[in-house]
Motif scaffolding. Structure first.
Motif, PDB file in Angstrom:
ATOM      1  N   LEU A 297       0.839  -1.185   0.000  1.00  0.00           N
ATOM      2  CA  LEU A 297       0.000   0.000   0.000  1.00  0.00           C
ATOM      3  C   LEU A 297       0.878   1.241   0.000  1.00  0.00           C
ATOM      4  N   VAL A 298       0.517   2.205  -0.838  1.00  0.00           N
ATOM      5  CA  VAL A 298       1.284   3.440  -0.964  1.00  0.00           C
ATOM      6  C   VAL A 298       0.483   4.587  -0.364  1.00  0.00           C
ATOM      7  N   PHE A 299       1.134   5.327   0.553  1.00  0.00           N
ATOM      8  CA  PHE A 299       0.503   6.456   1.222  1.00  0.00           C
ATOM      9  C   PHE A 299       1.309   7.718   0.938  1.00  0.00           C
ATOM     10  N   SER A 300       0.663   8.861   1.038  1.00  0.00           N
ATOM     11  CA  SER A 300       1.370  10.135   0.929  1.00  0.00           C
ATOM     12  C   SER A 300       2.137  10.387   2.216  1.00  0.00           C
ATOM     13  N   ALA A 301       2.949  11.438   2.220  1.00  0.00           N
ATOM     14  CA  ALA A 301       3.719  11.784   3.412  1.00  0.00           C
ATOM     15  C   ALA A 301       2.807  12.111   4.585  1.00  0.00           C
ATOM     16  N   ARG A 302       1.581  12.530   4.293  1.00  0.00           N
ATOM     17  CA  ARG A 302       0.616  12.868   5.354  1.00  0.00           C
ATOM     18  C   ARG A 302      -0.216  11.666   5.783  1.00  0.00           C
ATOM     19  N   GLY A 303       0.051  10.509   5.151  1.00  0.00           N
ATOM     20  CA  GLY A 303      -0.683   9.305   5.521  1.00  0.00           C
ATOM     21  C   GLY A 303      -1.953   9.079   4.737  1.00  0.00           C
ATOM     22  N   GLU A 304      -2.134   9.811   3.643  1.00  0.00           N
ATOM     23  CA  GLU A 304      -3.314   9.615   2.796  1.00  0.00           C
ATOM     24  C   GLU A 304      -3.081   8.437   1.860  1.00  0.00           C
ATOM     25  N   PHE A 305      -4.041   7.527   1.786  1.00  0.00           N
ATOM     26  CA  PHE A 305      -3.898   6.351   0.937  1.00  0.00           C
ATOM     27  C   PHE A 305      -3.941   6.753  -0.539  1.00  0.00           C
ATOM     28  N   LEU A 306      -2.939   6.260  -1.314  1.00  0.00           N
ATOM     29  CA  LEU A 306      -2.842   6.610  -2.722  1.00  0.00           C
ATOM     30  C   LEU A 306      -3.235   5.463  -3.643  1.00  0.00           C
ATOM     31  N   LEU A 307      -2.600   4.304  -3.495  1.00  0.00           N
ATOM     32  CA  LEU A 307      -2.933   3.178  -4.369  1.00  0.00           C
ATOM     33  C   LEU A 307      -2.343   1.892  -3.831  1.00  0.00           C
ATOM     34  N   PRO A 308      -2.893   0.738  -4.267  1.00  0.00           N
ATOM     35  CA  PRO A 308      -2.347  -0.556  -3.875  1.00  0.00           C
ATOM     36  C   PRO A 308      -1.595  -1.203  -5.034  1.00  0.00           C
ATOM     37  N   ILE A 309      -0.678  -2.090  -4.702  1.00  0.00           N
ATOM     38  CA  ILE A 309      -0.022  -2.952  -5.687  1.00  0.00           C
ATOM     39  C   ILE A 309      -0.091  -4.370  -5.139  1.00  0.00           C
ATOM     40  N   GLY A 310      -0.508  -5.312  -5.983  1.00  0.00           N
ATOM     41  CA  GLY A 310      -0.427  -6.691  -5.562  1.00  0.00           C
ATOM     42  C   GLY A 310      -1.742  -7.413  -5.468  1.00  0.00           C
ATOM     43  N   GLY A 311      -1.860  -8.260  -4.438  1.00  0.00           N
ATOM     44  CA  GLY A 311      -2.933  -9.221  -4.308  1.00  0.00           C
ATOM     45  C   GLY A 311      -2.320 -10.608  -4.269  1.00  0.00           C
ATOM     46  N   THR A 312      -3.078 -11.573  -3.806  1.00  0.00           N
ATOM     47  CA  THR A 312      -2.540 -12.907  -3.587  1.00  0.00           C
ATOM     48  C   THR A 312      -2.264 -13.638  -4.896  1.00  0.00           C
ATOM     49  N   GLY A 313      -1.084 -14.249  -4.992  1.00  0.00           N
ATOM     50  CA  GLY A 313      -0.757 -15.047  -6.173  1.00  0.00           C
ATOM     51  C   GLY A 313       0.733 -15.199  -6.357  1.00  0.00           C
ATOM     52  N   THR A 314       1.103 -15.912  -7.412  1.00  0.00           N
ATOM     53  CA  THR A 314       2.514 -16.161  -7.716  1.00  0.00           C
ATOM     54  C   THR A 314       2.980 -15.432  -8.965  1.00  0.00           C
ATOM     55  N   SER A 315       2.074 -14.861  -9.725  1.00  0.00           N
ATOM     56  CA  SER A 315       2.460 -14.172 -10.957  1.00  0.00           C
ATOM     57  C   SER A 315       3.078 -12.822 -10.634  1.00  0.00           C
ATOM     58  N   THR A 316       3.654 -12.197 -11.643  1.00  0.00           N
ATOM     59  CA  THR A 316       4.307 -10.911 -11.448  1.00  0.00           C
ATOM     60  C   THR A 316       3.319  -9.868 -10.939  1.00  0.00           C
ATOM     61  N   GLY A 317       3.742  -9.147  -9.881  1.00  0.00           N
ATOM     62  CA  GLY A 317       2.863  -8.145  -9.302  1.00  0.00           C
ATOM     63  C   GLY A 317       1.931  -8.692  -8.255  1.00  0.00           C
ATOM     64  N   ARG A 318       2.047  -9.999  -7.965  1.00  0.00           N
ATOM     65  CA  ARG A 318       1.267 -10.623  -6.901  1.00  0.00           C
ATOM     66  C   ARG A 318       2.207 -11.089  -5.800  1.00  0.00           C
ATOM     67  N   PHE A 319       1.679 -11.212  -4.577  1.00  0.00           N
ATOM     68  CA  PHE A 319       2.505 -11.585  -3.439  1.00  0.00           C
ATOM     69  C   PHE A 319       1.862 -12.703  -2.640  1.00  0.00           C
ATOM     70  N   TYR A 320       2.700 -13.365  -1.834  1.00  0.00           N
ATOM     71  CA  TYR A 320       2.212 -14.390  -0.930  1.00  0.00           C
ATOM     72  C   TYR A 320       2.908 -14.194   0.418  1.00  0.00           C
ATOM     73  N   LEU A 321       2.183 -13.606   1.361  1.00  0.00           N
ATOM     74  CA  LEU A 321       2.714 -13.238   2.675  1.00  0.00           C
ATOM     75  C   LEU A 321       4.007 -12.428   2.549  1.00  0.00           C
ATOM     76  N   PRO A 322       3.940 -11.267   1.907  1.00  0.00           N
ATOM     77  CA  PRO A 322       5.130 -10.401   1.814  1.00  0.00           C
ATOM     78  C   PRO A 322       5.513  -9.891   3.196  1.00  0.00           C
ATOM     79  N   SER A 323       6.771  -9.480   3.325  1.00  0.00           N
ATOM     80  CA  SER A 323       7.273  -9.074   4.641  1.00  0.00           C
ATOM     81  C   SER A 323       7.894  -7.679   4.595  1.00  0.00           C
ATOM     82  N   GLY A 324       9.172  -7.577   4.201  1.00  0.00           N
ATOM     83  CA  GLY A 324       9.862  -6.303   4.257  1.00  0.00           C
ATOM     84  C   GLY A 324       9.774  -5.504   2.970  1.00  0.00           C
TER      85      GLY A 324
END
Length: 352
Positions: A297-324
């Motif tokens: 999740l991407v937020f502005s410097a003030r903490g306003e939500f801007l946009l998401p990247i990802g979702g569950t999966g193995t394909s490019t742009g998808r994640f499975y329990l991401p961490s750092g």
């Protein structure tokens, strides 16, 4: 030196700490052929571009001469390549890079730190924590002076300082830390901030490894924590992922004043449920790994939500329990995609 002896020397060189040599490249093979992956997609203005994937030795192209010589050496002593495990990421937890272009990735399953060195054309695996003891559960990372690295080991209950070659030099927090996870360091003061997850606080150590301050306690109020996990230091402020309070809290340089907080528990896009990694880019945008929903999740410097990247999966742009997550000086966003066994890169294209 005869050819047999020379081959044995080569084989012996391969018997030490694991290392892979070759020309490093960022794997793009898993991206759909001929398609540039952008976020958000048209007709909206794109802000991020997929920039590659790191998994391990597959990112290093070896010359035919080097490959053949190593294979001959192994054949000479009867190994013939059998039983040699590939040098690949298993469960990457955190990622950070230094000014020399080296990328460090802690791997809790491999119980080691991977070092992707693009300039040297080498992948190293650092296993040793102190003395003859190896890492057990390496997690948070922070850069140390003179090219070194701090590594938090959650199971050993210490923060290990490694030199530029990966050799252990000191341990911090023994007997004081319950389960150290996230790390952040203020290079100007030398203060090292450690998220002590089971103690529900942030412990601050000086350049000599002495405990100088404890920030917070268990609770849900301002400046309190419920299993904090990841930290980031940016623009003179400390960012704390307050995981089970489903928020990020930002503190002043001394860690004594809560400057702002953002994020709330919920089911809507942009809400936080199990936030983990946190980082800040050159324009002040804040990146938070939302592990429960497998998103960045991407937020502005003030903490306003801007946009998401990802979702569950193995394909490019998808994640499975991401961490750092970590952002470099070129505004490339690196995500430790833990259960997909990879580090994924996105290039921030600018804008807000």
């Amino acid at each position: 030196m005869g050819p047999i002896l020379a081959a044995l020397v080569v084989l012996g060189a391969c018997a030490g700490p694991q290392a892979v040599r070759g020309s490093m490249h960022y794997g793009m093979a898993d991206a759909p052929e001929g398609q540039r992956l952008l976020w958000p997609q048209a007709p909206e203005v794109p802000r991020f571009l997929y920039a590659g994937t790191l998994t391990g030795e597959q990112n290093f192209r070896r010359s035919e001469a080097d490959t053949g010589l190593k294979a001959f050496g192994r054949w000479l002593v009867g190994l013939d390549g059998r039983g040699e495990a590939p040098v690949v990421l298993q469960r990457p937890a955190a990622v950070i890079g230094d000014e020399q272009g080296r990328l460090f990735v802690s791997d809790t399953s491999r119980q080691a730190v991977f070092v992707f060195d693009e300039k040297a054309g080498e992948l190293q695996v650092w296993e040793r924590a102190e003395g003859l003891a190896n890492f057990v559960a390496p997690s948070g990372l922070a850069l140390a002076p003179q090219g070194g690295l701090f590594v938090a080991d959650a199971e050993l209950g210490i923060v290990v300082r490694l030199d530029a070659l990966g050799e252990p030099r000191a341990s911090i927090g023994r007997g004081l830390l319950q389960r150290p996870t996230g790390l952040a360091r203020d290079a100007a003061t030398g203060l090292l901030f450690v998220a002590d997850t089971y103690a529900h606080d942030i412990k601050v150590f000086d350049a000599n490894g002495a405990l100088v301050r404890v920030i917070g306690q268990r609770g849900g109020g301002d400046g309190e924590f419920n299993f904090p996990t990841h930290l980031a230091w940016a623009n003179g402020e400390l960012y704390v992922t307050d995981t089970l309070n489903s928020r990020v809290q930002v503190f002043s340089a001394e860690g004594e004043v809560l400057v702002r907080k953002f994020g709330q528990r919920g089911l809507y896009l942009g809400n936080l449920v199990r936030p983990k990694g946190v980082s800040v880019d050159g324009e002040g945008n804040v990146y938070v790994v939302e592990s429960y929903y497998d998103s960045l999740l991407v937020f502005s410097a003030r903490g306003e939500f801007l946009l998401p990247i990802g979702g569950t999966g193995t394909s490019t742009g998808r994640f499975y329990l991401p961490s750092g997550v970590w952002v470099d000086a070129r505004n490339r966003v690196h995500i430790a995609d833990m259960f997909n066994g990879r580090v994924v890169l996105f290039q921030f294209l600018g804008g807000s």
